[in-house]
Design a protein around this motif. Structure first.
Motif, mmCIF file in Angstrom:
data_model
loop_
_atom_site.group_PDB
_atom_site.id
_atom_site.type_symbol
_atom_site.label_atom_id
_atom_site.label_comp_id
_atom_site.label_asym_id
_atom_site.label_seq_id
_atom_site.Cartn_x
_atom_site.Cartn_y
_atom_site.Cartn_z
ATOM 1 N N SER A 56 0.852 -1.186 0.000
ATOM 2 C CA SER A 56 0.000 0.000 0.000
ATOM 3 C C SER A 56 0.887 1.236 0.000
ATOM 4 N N SER A 225 -4.827 12.061 -16.683
ATOM 5 C CA SER A 225 -5.556 10.995 -15.987
ATOM 6 C C SER A 225 -5.894 9.843 -16.921
ATOM 7 N N THR A 263 -3.764 -2.938 -12.629
ATOM 8 C CA THR A 263 -4.183 -2.394 -11.334
ATOM 9 C C THR A 263 -3.040 -2.072 -10.381
ATOM 10 N N PRO A 267 -3.552 3.551 -8.491
ATOM 11 C CA PRO A 267 -3.979 4.761 -7.758
ATOM 12 C C PRO A 267 -2.870 5.794 -7.605
#
Length: 310
Positions: A56, A225, A263, A267
């Motif tokens: 993370s 983005s 993935t 983020p």
């Protein structure tokens, strides 16, 4: 004169000094923005190369601080500044040049085709310039004992792997940055066109410089983005190859897994790339404005005050 014909004439009138200014603007804007986001890039690279240890953003940040200290977050800053500065100069300068060239050659093609081939052509050369810097940067960030930075990293990599070591990731780098650049420039151009025609509803030349730069920021964020999502799989492959997590592209894909290619670190990559591209376009267009040039992006038709096309 508006529309396609007006665009072709304006492209023919651009002097070579214009492309040189665009290259300098791209170099300064890309180099400074990538330097500013070095800590986020360090987190991204470590999460890609050591996904089990850093699962993370928070764990990666706290572990690096605990084990290596605050300076770890700035590892590879020189590679970011100089490497992406060179890439930005080629990317923006050559894009403007190729767009001018192809606008006169591909006169029967629509704008999307011109944006596509112009951005792709520019990015091929931009990544050849970037690749050696990226090879050193990724290893400096993910392998603390490899080197301190560019000055000792370049000779060490050359001594161990030769010239090939600098271009080990060129094909995946093209795989990452060619789609990104194509999507980024095309999205930016179409976003600028949409914003002036549908939102601002004023001709660009009738807007203040602040309004024009506001349009640049909105279009730049959309471009960054969307581009970051498209290019994320290749970004994971580049990081793995440079750190020898696998010896070939197929082994990297097999080891990471198709789903994780899209993935893993997405983020933080969106957090990293979206604002970075926004700042790049803002700095780039600010340099153009200060030099007496209009901001980037074309509007397909002239727009009257009442919103009707001229």
């Amino acid at each position: 004169m508006g529309g396609v014909e007006g665009r072709r004439v304006s492209e023919e009138l651009k002097p070579y000094g214009y492309f040189g200014l665009c290259a300098v603007g791209g170099m300064l804007s890309a180099g400074t923005t990538h330097l500013a986001i070095t800590p986020l890039d360090v987190l991204k690279v470590n999460m890609q190369v050591h996904p089990v240890k850093y699962n993370s953003i928070y764990s990666c940040f706290t572990t690096l601080l605990r084990e290596q200290g605050p300076s770890a977050l700035w590892r590879g800053w020189a590679g970011k500044f100089f490497g992406y500065g060179v890439q930005g100069g080629c990317r923006f300068g050559l894009y403007e040049y190729f767009k001018s060239l192809y606008s006169n050659i591909l006169v029967d093609h629509n704008r999307s085709v011109i944006f596509f081939v112009s951005s792709a052509s520019a990015e091929v050369f931009a990544n050849i310039a970037l690749c050696p810097f990226e090879a050193v940067k990724v290893q400096v960030q993910a392998q603390p004992h490899f080197a301190k930075g560019l000055l000792d990293g370049f000779p060490k990599l050359f001594a161990s792997e030769g010239l090939l070591g600098f271009y080990r990731g060129l094909v995946p780098l093209w795989g990452r940055n060619l789609p990104f650049s194509i999507v980024m420039f095309s999205t930016f151009e179409h976003s600028v066109d949409f914003l002036y025609r549908k939102v601002v509803q004023k001709r660009k030349q009738d807007c203040s410089k602040i309004q024009q730069l506001g349009v640049t920021c909105l279009a730049g964020y959309a471009a960054g983005s969307i581009g970051s999502f498209i290019s994320n799989p290749a970004d994971n492959i580049v990081a793995s190859l440079y750190n020898k997590r696998a010896d070939s592209l197929m082994l990297v894909v097999k080891k990471i897994g198709l789903f994780n290619l899209f993935t893993r670190s997405l983020p933080i990559r969106i957090m990293l790339v979206g604002p970075a591209i926004t700042l790049q376009w803002l700095f780039y267009d600010a340099i153009k404005v200060l030099s007496g040039l209009p901001t980037s992006g074309e509007v397909t038709t002239d727009i009257r005050v009442d919103g009707a096309a001229a």
